[in-house]
Write a protein that holds these residues in place. Structure first.
Motif, PDB file in Angstrom:
ATOM      1  N   LYS A 125      12.809  23.577  -2.705  1.00  0.00           N
ATOM      2  CA  LYS A 125      13.560  24.298  -1.674  1.00  0.00           C
ATOM      3  C   LYS A 125      14.957  24.641  -2.180  1.00  0.00           C
ATOM      4  O   LYS A 125      15.581  23.837  -2.874  1.00  0.00           O
ATOM      5  N   PRO A 126      15.452  25.814  -1.808  1.00  0.00           N
ATOM      6  CA  PRO A 126      16.809  26.183  -2.212  1.00  0.00           C
ATOM      7  C   PRO A 126      17.843  25.338  -1.464  1.00  0.00           C
ATOM      8  O   PRO A 126      17.562  24.755  -0.417  1.00  0.00           O
ATOM      9  N   THR A 127      19.023  25.299  -1.990  1.00  0.00           N
ATOM     10  CA  THR A 127      20.117  24.547  -1.378  1.00  0.00           C
ATOM     11  C   THR A 127      20.325  24.958   0.075  1.00  0.00           C
ATOM     12  O   THR A 127      20.607  24.113   0.932  1.00  0.00           O
ATOM     13  N   GLU A 128      20.157  26.229   0.360  1.00  0.00           N
ATOM     14  CA  GLU A 128      20.365  26.726   1.723  1.00  0.00           C
ATOM     15  C   GLU A 128      19.404  26.071   2.722  1.00  0.00           C
ATOM     16  O   GLU A 128      19.748  25.878   3.883  1.00  0.00           O
ATOM     17  N   PHE A 129      18.211  25.705   2.281  1.00  0.00           N
ATOM     18  CA  PHE A 129      17.248  25.011   3.138  1.00  0.00           C
ATOM     19  C   PHE A 129      17.850  23.694   3.639  1.00  0.00           C
ATOM     20  O   PHE A 129      17.764  23.366   4.819  1.00  0.00           O
ATOM     21  N   PHE A 130      18.459  22.944   2.730  1.00  0.00           N
ATOM     22  CA  PHE A 130      19.084  21.672   3.091  1.00  0.00           C
ATOM     23  C   PHE A 130      20.306  21.911   3.980  1.00  0.00           C
ATOM     24  O   PHE A 130      20.555  21.155   4.908  1.00  0.00           O
ATOM     25  N   SER A 181       6.933  16.403   1.724  1.00  0.00           N
ATOM     26  CA  SER A 181       6.584  15.937   0.386  1.00  0.00           C
ATOM     27  C   SER A 181       7.690  16.266  -0.621  1.00  0.00           C
ATOM     28  O   SER A 181       8.369  17.287  -0.510  1.00  0.00           O
ATOM     29  N   TYR A 182       7.819  15.390  -1.597  1.00  0.00           N
ATOM     30  CA  TYR A 182       8.792  15.594  -2.665  1.00  0.00           C
ATOM     31  C   TYR A 182       8.513  16.903  -3.395  1.00  0.00           C
ATOM     32  O   TYR A 182       9.426  17.690  -3.658  1.00  0.00           O
ATOM     33  N   GLU A 183       7.251  17.149  -3.704  1.00  0.00           N
ATOM     34  CA  GLU A 183       6.877  18.344  -4.466  1.00  0.00           C
ATOM     35  C   GLU A 183       7.308  19.618  -3.747  1.00  0.00           C
ATOM     36  O   GLU A 183       7.746  20.580  -4.387  1.00  0.00           O
ATOM     37  N   VAL A 207      -2.054  11.101   0.954  1.00  0.00           N
ATOM     38  CA  VAL A 207      -1.209  11.021  -0.226  1.00  0.00           C
ATOM     39  C   VAL A 207      -2.013  10.418  -1.377  1.00  0.00           C
ATOM     40  O   VAL A 207      -2.525   9.308  -1.261  1.00  0.00           O
ATOM     41  N   ASP A 208      -2.117  11.155  -2.446  1.00  0.00           N
ATOM     42  CA  ASP A 208      -2.801  10.673  -3.657  1.00  0.00           C
ATOM     43  C   ASP A 208      -4.192  10.099  -3.364  1.00  0.00           C
ATOM     44  O   ASP A 208      -4.552   9.033  -3.849  1.00  0.00           O
ATOM     45  N   GLY A 209      -4.941  10.798  -2.541  1.00  0.00           N
ATOM     46  CA  GLY A 209      -6.311  10.402  -2.252  1.00  0.00           C
ATOM     47  C   GLY A 209      -6.463   9.311  -1.202  1.00  0.00           C
ATOM     48  O   GLY A 209      -7.568   8.813  -0.994  1.00  0.00           O
ATOM     49  N   VAL A 210      -5.383   8.934  -0.540  1.00  0.00           N
ATOM     50  CA  VAL A 210      -5.437   7.874   0.464  1.00  0.00           C
ATOM     51  C   VAL A 210      -4.905   8.414   1.790  1.00  0.00           C
ATOM     52  O   VAL A 210      -3.881   9.101   1.829  1.00  0.00           O
ATOM     53  N   PHE A 211      -5.604   8.076   2.874  1.00  0.00           N
ATOM     54  CA  PHE A 211      -5.141   8.439   4.214  1.00  0.00           C
ATOM     55  C   PHE A 211      -4.240   7.330   4.750  1.00  0.00           C
ATOM     56  O   PHE A 211      -4.509   6.148   4.541  1.00  0.00           O
ATOM     57  N   TYR A 212      -3.188   7.733   5.464  1.00  0.00           N
ATOM     58  CA  TYR A 212      -2.267   6.782   6.090  1.00  0.00           C
ATOM     59  C   TYR A 212      -2.159   7.098   7.571  1.00  0.00           C
ATOM     60  O   TYR A 212      -2.009   8.256   7.959  1.00  0.00           O
ATOM     61  N   ASP A 213      -2.224   6.044   8.381  1.00  0.00           N
ATOM     62  CA  ASP A 213      -2.046   6.194   9.821  1.00  0.00           C
ATOM     63  C   ASP A 213      -0.559   6.111  10.150  1.00  0.00           C
ATOM     64  O   ASP A 213       0.208   5.436   9.459  1.00  0.00           O
ATOM     65  N   GLU A 214      -0.184   6.794  11.240  1.00  0.00           N
ATOM     66  CA  GLU A 214       1.193   6.713  11.716  1.00  0.00           C
ATOM     67  C   GLU A 214       1.212   6.209  13.145  1.00  0.00           C
ATOM     68  O   GLU A 214       0.382   6.589  13.969  1.00  0.00           O
ATOM     69  N   LEU A 215       2.171   5.353  13.408  1.00  0.00           N
ATOM     70  CA  LEU A 215       2.419   4.844  14.744  1.00  0.00           C
ATOM     71  C   LEU A 215       3.395   5.808  15.407  1.00  0.00           C
ATOM     72  O   LEU A 215       4.452   6.109  14.856  1.00  0.00           O
ATOM     73  N   LEU A 216       3.024   6.328  16.570  1.00  0.00           N
ATOM     74  CA  LEU A 216       3.891   7.222  17.321  1.00  0.00           C
ATOM     75  C   LEU A 216       4.636   6.379  18.352  1.00  0.00           C
ATOM     76  O   LEU A 216       4.026   5.631  19.114  1.00  0.00           O
ATOM     77  N   MET A 217       5.965   6.504  18.332  1.00  0.00           N
ATOM     78  CA  MET A 217       6.796   5.681  19.206  1.00  0.00           C
ATOM     79  C   MET A 217       7.738   6.584  19.995  1.00  0.00           C
ATOM     80  O   MET A 217       8.067   7.686  19.563  1.00  0.00           O
ATOM     81  N   SER A 227      20.058  14.899  -2.677  1.00  0.00           N
ATOM     82  CA  SER A 227      19.661  13.875  -3.635  1.00  0.00           C
ATOM     83  C   SER A 227      19.014  12.669  -2.955  1.00  0.00           C
ATOM     84  O   SER A 227      17.959  12.184  -3.383  1.00  0.00           O
ATOM     85  N   VAL A 228      19.625  12.177  -1.880  1.00  0.00           N
ATOM     86  CA  VAL A 228      19.080  11.002  -1.180  1.00  0.00           C
ATOM     87  C   VAL A 228      17.767  11.356  -0.482  1.00  0.00           C
ATOM     88  O   VAL A 228      16.815  10.575  -0.508  1.00  0.00           O
ATOM     89  N   ARG A 229      17.694  12.537   0.124  1.00  0.00           N
ATOM     90  CA  ARG A 229      16.458  12.954   0.784  1.00  0.00           C
ATOM     91  C   ARG A 229      15.310  13.059  -0.226  1.00  0.00           C
ATOM     92  O   ARG A 229      14.201  12.578   0.027  1.00  0.00           O
ATOM     93  N   LEU A 230      15.579  13.654  -1.377  1.00  0.00           N
ATOM     94  CA  LEU A 230      14.533  13.766  -2.400  1.00  0.00           C
ATOM     95  C   LEU A 230      14.154  12.407  -2.960  1.00  0.00           C
ATOM     96  O   LEU A 230      12.975  12.154  -3.240  1.00  0.00           O
ATOM     97  N   GLU A 231      15.118  11.516  -3.095  1.00  0.00           N
ATOM     98  CA  GLU A 231      14.821  10.153  -3.539  1.00  0.00           C
ATOM     99  C   GLU A 231      13.850   9.478  -2.568  1.00  0.00           C
ATOM    100  O   GLU A 231      12.871   8.852  -2.985  1.00  0.00           O
ATOM    101  N   ALA A 232      14.117   9.619  -1.285  1.00  0.00           N
ATOM    102  CA  ALA A 232      13.244   9.021  -0.266  1.00  0.00           C
ATOM    103  C   ALA A 232      11.827   9.568  -0.376  1.00  0.00           C
ATOM    104  O   ALA A 232      10.856   8.808  -0.355  1.00  0.00           O
ATOM    105  N   LEU A 233      11.708  10.876  -0.490  1.00  0.00           N
ATOM    106  CA  LEU A 233      10.386  11.500  -0.559  1.00  0.00           C
ATOM    107  C   LEU A 233       9.648  11.121  -1.841  1.00  0.00           C
ATOM    108  O   LEU A 233       8.431  10.934  -1.830  1.00  0.00           O
ATOM    109  N   ARG A 234      10.374  10.990  -2.944  1.00  0.00           N
ATOM    110  CA  ARG A 234       9.757  10.644  -4.227  1.00  0.00           C
ATOM    111  C   ARG A 234       9.300   9.187  -4.255  1.00  0.00           C
ATOM    112  O   ARG A 234       8.192   8.874  -4.692  1.00  0.00           O
ATOM    113  N   LEU A 235      10.158   8.283  -3.763  1.00  0.00           N
ATOM    114  CA  LEU A 235       9.852   6.856  -3.844  1.00  0.00           C
ATOM    115  C   LEU A 235       8.887   6.370  -2.765  1.00  0.00           C
ATOM    116  O   LEU A 235       8.212   5.357  -2.958  1.00  0.00           O
TER     117      LEU A 235
END
Length: 180
Positions: free
Chosen positions: A42-47, A35-37, A150-160, A19-27
């Motif tokens: 994914k089945p419960t066994e995946f988690f 991705s949330y979608e 995401v939704d037509g927009v590119f996002y950069d990520e900082l690798l640390m 539930s919390v993982r899906l909340e994070a991905l959705r919000l």
């Protein structure tokens, strides 16, 4: 004053973790490579497999409600077993600024005691998360341009990265073990 306990999530807390993982991905779709979608199908066994194979920690409030999560995956391949990767760091909005994120990161890093390097990625626009990671000694080593779409927009990520073992050239520890 908030009091939290942080511990490794067990299978009996699987539904809460999901539930919390899906909340994070959705919000926050631009904060995660997953991705949330995809994950909501994914089945419960995946988690359950994530809990079983990675170190997945939960931050629980005084009522034992899961308020934040973090995962750390240690590679098992011979050439990469010295590297661990932080994934899925998320703290519910009402718990941000309480110190829970620091406790989660501390637990994840303590679980990485057999590796010499811990890596993570964070959206270049997520300044609070970057500040948290820097407070633990993580350093930027690259920017992954247009890492997420995401939704037509590119996002950069900082690798640390955080080097936990002594630097071979200087013989000085890069991380002194003081996590707070």
């Amino acid at each position: 004053m908030n009091t939290f306990s942080v511990r490794r999530i067990s299978r009996c807390e699987l539904d809460e973790f999901r539930s919390v993982r899906l909340e994070a991905l959705r919000l926050h779709p631009n904060a995660f490579g997953a991705s949330y979608e995809d994950w909501c199908q994914k089945p419960t066994e995946f988690f359950a497999e994530r809990i079983d194979t990675d170190n997945v920690f939960g931050g629980f409030d005084s009522e034992n409600k899961l308020q934040g999560i973090i995962g750390i995956s240690c590679s098992t391949t011979p050439k990469l077993r010295h590297v661990a990767t932080i994934w899925g760091m998320y703290v519910r909005a009402e718990m941000r600024g309480t110190g829970l994120a620091k406790l989660l990161m501390k637990a994840a890093l303590e679980a990485a005691n057999s590796v010499s390097t811990v890596k993570l990625s964070v959206a270049t626009t997520n300044y609070p998360a970057q500040a948290l990671y820097r407070s633990f000694g993580f350093r930027e080593w690259a920017i992954d341009v247009a890492a997420l779409y995401v939704d037509g927009v590119f996002y950069d990520e900082l690798l640390m990265r955080l080097d936990l073992k002594a630097d071979e050239c200087s013989k000085k520890p890069l991380f002194d073990g003081n996590l707070l």
